[in-house]
Scaffold this motif. Sequence first.
Motif, PDB file in Angstrom:
ATOM      1  N   ALA A  77     -15.832 -30.942  10.958  1.00  0.00           N
ATOM      2  CA  ALA A  77     -15.676 -30.069   9.784  1.00  0.00           C
ATOM      3  C   ALA A  77     -14.348 -29.322   9.743  1.00  0.00           C
ATOM      4  O   ALA A  77     -14.276 -28.202   9.249  1.00  0.00           O
ATOM      5  CB  ALA A  77     -16.831 -29.081   9.738  1.00  0.00           C
ATOM      6  N   THR A 117     -21.039 -29.450   1.240  1.00  0.00           N
ATOM      7  CA  THR A 117     -20.012 -28.408   1.226  1.00  0.00           C
ATOM      8  C   THR A 117     -19.440 -28.216  -0.178  1.00  0.00           C
ATOM      9  O   THR A 117     -19.392 -29.176  -0.970  1.00  0.00           O
ATOM     10  CB  THR A 117     -18.869 -28.779   2.191  1.00  0.00           C
ATOM     11  OG1 THR A 117     -17.760 -27.903   1.970  1.00  0.00           O
ATOM     12  CG2 THR A 117     -18.377 -30.197   1.993  1.00  0.00           C
ATOM     13  N   CYS A 118     -18.956 -27.009  -0.420  1.00  0.00           N
ATOM     14  CA  CYS A 118     -18.254 -26.753  -1.687  1.00  0.00           C
ATOM     15  C   CYS A 118     -16.959 -27.554  -1.739  1.00  0.00           C
ATOM     16  O   CYS A 118     -16.377 -27.718  -2.819  1.00  0.00           O
ATOM     17  CB  CYS A 118     -17.986 -25.267  -1.859  1.00  0.00           C
ATOM     18  SG  CYS A 118     -16.894 -24.569  -0.628  1.00  0.00           S
ATOM     19  N   ALA A 119     -16.523 -28.080  -0.568  1.00  0.00           N
ATOM     20  CA  ALA A 119     -15.310 -28.912  -0.560  1.00  0.00           C
ATOM     21  C   ALA A 119     -15.510 -30.203  -1.347  1.00  0.00           C
ATOM     22  O   ALA A 119     -14.536 -30.874  -1.690  1.00  0.00           O
ATOM     23  CB  ALA A 119     -14.889 -29.222   0.873  1.00  0.00           C
ATOM     24  N   TYR A 141     -12.254 -34.679   4.520  1.00  0.00           N
ATOM     25  CA  TYR A 141     -13.497 -34.002   4.910  1.00  0.00           C
ATOM     26  C   TYR A 141     -14.455 -33.937   3.715  1.00  0.00           C
ATOM     27  O   TYR A 141     -15.614 -34.358   3.804  1.00  0.00           O
ATOM     28  CB  TYR A 141     -13.194 -32.598   5.448  1.00  0.00           C
ATOM     29  CG  TYR A 141     -14.425 -31.748   5.580  1.00  0.00           C
ATOM     30  CD1 TYR A 141     -15.408 -32.052   6.512  1.00  0.00           C
ATOM     31  CD2 TYR A 141     -14.635 -30.638   4.740  1.00  0.00           C
ATOM     32  CE1 TYR A 141     -16.564 -31.288   6.612  1.00  0.00           C
ATOM     33  CE2 TYR A 141     -15.779 -29.875   4.842  1.00  0.00           C
ATOM     34  CZ  TYR A 141     -16.739 -30.201   5.777  1.00  0.00           C
ATOM     35  OH  TYR A 141     -17.872 -29.451   5.864  1.00  0.00           O
ATOM     36  N   ASN A 170     -18.541 -20.446   2.290  1.00  0.00           N
ATOM     37  CA  ASN A 170     -17.974 -20.159   3.624  1.00  0.00           C
ATOM     38  C   ASN A 170     -19.006 -19.528   4.557  1.00  0.00           C
ATOM     39  O   ASN A 170     -19.330 -18.342   4.423  1.00  0.00           O
ATOM     40  CB  ASN A 170     -16.760 -19.239   3.475  1.00  0.00           C
ATOM     41  CG  ASN A 170     -15.583 -19.964   2.871  1.00  0.00           C
ATOM     42  OD1 ASN A 170     -15.697 -20.566   1.795  1.00  0.00           O
ATOM     43  ND2 ASN A 170     -14.452 -19.943   3.545  1.00  0.00           N
ATOM     44  N   THR A 188     -10.222 -21.938  13.334  1.00  0.00           N
ATOM     45  CA  THR A 188      -9.331 -21.969  12.165  1.00  0.00           C
ATOM     46  C   THR A 188      -9.818 -21.036  11.070  1.00  0.00           C
ATOM     47  O   THR A 188      -9.122 -20.811  10.090  1.00  0.00           O
ATOM     48  CB  THR A 188      -9.269 -23.395  11.557  1.00  0.00           C
ATOM     49  OG1 THR A 188     -10.595 -23.765  11.152  1.00  0.00           O
ATOM     50  CG2 THR A 188      -8.737 -24.417  12.536  1.00  0.00           C
ATOM     51  N   LEU A 190     -11.112 -17.748   8.906  1.00  0.00           N
ATOM     52  CA  LEU A 190     -10.516 -16.421   8.738  1.00  0.00           C
ATOM     53  C   LEU A 190     -11.248 -15.313   9.506  1.00  0.00           C
ATOM     54  O   LEU A 190     -10.609 -14.557  10.258  1.00  0.00           O
ATOM     55  CB  LEU A 190     -10.469 -16.075   7.243  1.00  0.00           C
ATOM     56  CG  LEU A 190      -9.875 -14.706   6.921  1.00  0.00           C
ATOM     57  CD1 LEU A 190      -8.416 -14.626   7.346  1.00  0.00           C
ATOM     58  CD2 LEU A 190     -10.021 -14.408   5.426  1.00  0.00           C
ATOM     59  N   ILE A 193     -10.919 -15.364  13.293  1.00  0.00           N
ATOM     60  CA  ILE A 193      -9.513 -15.124  13.665  1.00  0.00           C
ATOM     61  C   ILE A 193      -9.198 -13.625  13.564  1.00  0.00           C
ATOM     62  O   ILE A 193      -8.615 -13.027  14.481  1.00  0.00           O
ATOM     63  CB  ILE A 193      -8.565 -15.974  12.792  1.00  0.00           C
ATOM     64  CG1 ILE A 193      -8.621 -17.431  13.273  1.00  0.00           C
ATOM     65  CG2 ILE A 193      -7.127 -15.446  12.835  1.00  0.00           C
ATOM     66  CD1 ILE A 193      -7.796 -18.413  12.475  1.00  0.00           C
ATOM     67  N   LYS A 206      -2.211 -14.176  10.035  1.00  0.00           N
ATOM     68  CA  LYS A 206      -1.310 -14.588   8.951  1.00  0.00           C
ATOM     69  C   LYS A 206      -2.130 -14.718   7.679  1.00  0.00           C
ATOM     70  O   LYS A 206      -3.196 -15.345   7.692  1.00  0.00           O
ATOM     71  CB  LYS A 206      -0.697 -15.955   9.276  1.00  0.00           C
ATOM     72  CG  LYS A 206       0.341 -15.900  10.369  1.00  0.00           C
ATOM     73  CD  LYS A 206       1.140 -17.194  10.359  1.00  0.00           C
ATOM     74  CE  LYS A 206       2.408 -17.040  11.149  1.00  0.00           C
ATOM     75  NZ  LYS A 206       2.495 -17.795  12.354  1.00  0.00           N
ATOM     76  N   ILE A 207      -1.608 -14.146   6.606  1.00  0.00           N
ATOM     77  CA  ILE A 207      -2.269 -14.320   5.304  1.00  0.00           C
ATOM     78  C   ILE A 207      -1.606 -15.518   4.637  1.00  0.00           C
ATOM     79  O   ILE A 207      -0.425 -15.457   4.267  1.00  0.00           O
ATOM     80  CB  ILE A 207      -2.104 -13.068   4.427  1.00  0.00           C
ATOM     81  CG1 ILE A 207      -2.712 -11.847   5.135  1.00  0.00           C
ATOM     82  CG2 ILE A 207      -2.733 -13.286   3.054  1.00  0.00           C
ATOM     83  CD1 ILE A 207      -2.506 -10.528   4.387  1.00  0.00           C
ATOM     84  N   PHE A 208      -2.366 -16.611   4.508  1.00  0.00           N
ATOM     85  CA  PHE A 208      -1.786 -17.850   3.972  1.00  0.00           C
ATOM     86  C   PHE A 208      -1.716 -17.796   2.441  1.00  0.00           C
ATOM     87  O   PHE A 208      -2.644 -18.203   1.755  1.00  0.00           O
ATOM     88  CB  PHE A 208      -2.614 -19.064   4.407  1.00  0.00           C
ATOM     89  CG  PHE A 208      -2.609 -19.320   5.888  1.00  0.00           C
ATOM     90  CD1 PHE A 208      -1.465 -19.119   6.658  1.00  0.00           C
ATOM     91  CD2 PHE A 208      -3.760 -19.777   6.527  1.00  0.00           C
ATOM     92  CE1 PHE A 208      -1.472 -19.372   8.023  1.00  0.00           C
ATOM     93  CE2 PHE A 208      -3.767 -20.041   7.888  1.00  0.00           C
ATOM     94  CZ  PHE A 208      -2.618 -19.824   8.641  1.00  0.00           C
ATOM     95  N   ASP A 284      -5.448 -25.457   0.022  1.00  0.00           N
ATOM     96  CA  ASP A 284      -6.374 -24.340  -0.233  1.00  0.00           C
ATOM     97  C   ASP A 284      -6.510 -24.092  -1.734  1.00  0.00           C
ATOM     98  O   ASP A 284      -5.546 -23.672  -2.383  1.00  0.00           O
ATOM     99  CB  ASP A 284      -5.835 -23.039   0.397  1.00  0.00           C
ATOM    100  CG  ASP A 284      -6.213 -22.891   1.853  1.00  0.00           C
ATOM    101  OD1 ASP A 284      -7.167 -23.560   2.295  1.00  0.00           O
ATOM    102  OD2 ASP A 284      -5.561 -22.092   2.549  1.00  0.00           O
ATOM    103  N   LEU A 288     -12.855 -20.024  -4.909  1.00  0.00           N
ATOM    104  CA  LEU A 288     -14.101 -20.797  -4.827  1.00  0.00           C
ATOM    105  C   LEU A 288     -15.240 -19.810  -4.661  1.00  0.00           C
ATOM    106  O   LEU A 288     -15.294 -19.098  -3.661  1.00  0.00           O
ATOM    107  CB  LEU A 288     -14.095 -21.704  -3.583  1.00  0.00           C
ATOM    108  CG  LEU A 288     -13.136 -22.876  -3.491  1.00  0.00           C
ATOM    109  CD1 LEU A 288     -13.200 -23.488  -2.088  1.00  0.00           C
ATOM    110  CD2 LEU A 288     -13.475 -23.936  -4.531  1.00  0.00           C
TER     111      LEU A 288
END
Length: 335
Positions: A77, A117-119, A141, A170, A188, A190, A193, A206-208, A284, A288
């Motif tokens: 995943a 997944t919402c993906a 994925y 999420n 990985t 948020l 982390i 880090k804010i991506f 990204d 969502l």
Amino acid sequence: MKVFVTGGAGYVGSHAVRALCDAGHDVVVLDNLSKGHEQAVDGRARLVVGELADVELLDRELIGGGFDGVMHFAALADVNESVRCPGLYYENNVVNSVRLLAAMERAEITRLVFSSTCATYGEPEACPITEDMRQQPINPYGRTKLAMEWAMRDAVDAWGLGATALRYFNASGAAADGSIGEDHTPETHLIPIVLQVALEQRDGVKIFGTDYPTPDGTCVRDYIHVDDLASAHVLAIESQKPSTFRSYNVGTGRGTSVREIIEAARTVTGHPIPAEEAPRRAGDPPKLFADPTKIQSELGWSPVHMDIESTVAAAWRWHSAHPHGFSPASQEAAP
Ligand code: UFG
């Protein structure tokens, strides 16, 4: 009900196993422990350590095993890894899943609840996302999860499988007693982390991307507590009818930005959590979040954890009590 749970030693799977046991169901877990953790498996369940690809093992366990249903969590995943190694994802998430469907047919088990997944929506047409929106995943994925949804629909038509695809948003948080939680290597996501920064295992987060078309410029996601995901699985398997395909979005219906997550974690942990603005992370979508009306009205499900601070607090109870996850070093005292 007797339920076979693949990937029941993983993050979402282990919480679902506990919820199944709490509801009085008899559970057998199959996990190869490549990502999952033996300690995460509820003591009331039987753990079989083995591969989903091992067809003989599946037949040995499933045929004559008296199972009423299967929950299928075992999968890879990591979106970035799926872009680098698509073959690995198709092998694990599609080929092995199709083998599981065939084994279920041989064993005449007609209830399946699948971790989707919402993906699978990719960049959605609109937010909140409803189940009938176009599924056009933007990475391997998401495509492997959508491929399994199609394989399930075909099995429903061909031999009477009853299947539910739960499309998670999420997954976050941890069990209320802090005994099981999220432990990925590499991490990985948020929330873990950010909490590793509070534990001083990282210097900062880090804010991506800070130029997205969202209220504060950072990405918005729907953080659904893992115990709420677990209760959705229990309701889905209990209500599953043969020869029926259902799909449900499982989210809170609320969006939270990256900056709001960091702020919630500062409040919960009391740590300043240094944050640095960084370029966008490839792939990204800006925003969502779910419309969970369908699962609410059809299954009577509703999330208990609607407040992002309480979800971050649950994750913090787990991470602060287990700074090294499930590994033996986790006996260290909390900071
Ligand atoms: N983010 C950061 N810094 C980090 C890590 C993440 O700013 O160090 C941001 C991401 O860019 C994203 C948000 O925080 O905007 C959430 O990222 P996560 O990696 O925690 O979660 P994703 O939304 O990327 O991924 C989740 C699931 C995937 C699923 C995906 C669908 O974990 O399995 O949603 O988009 F595929």
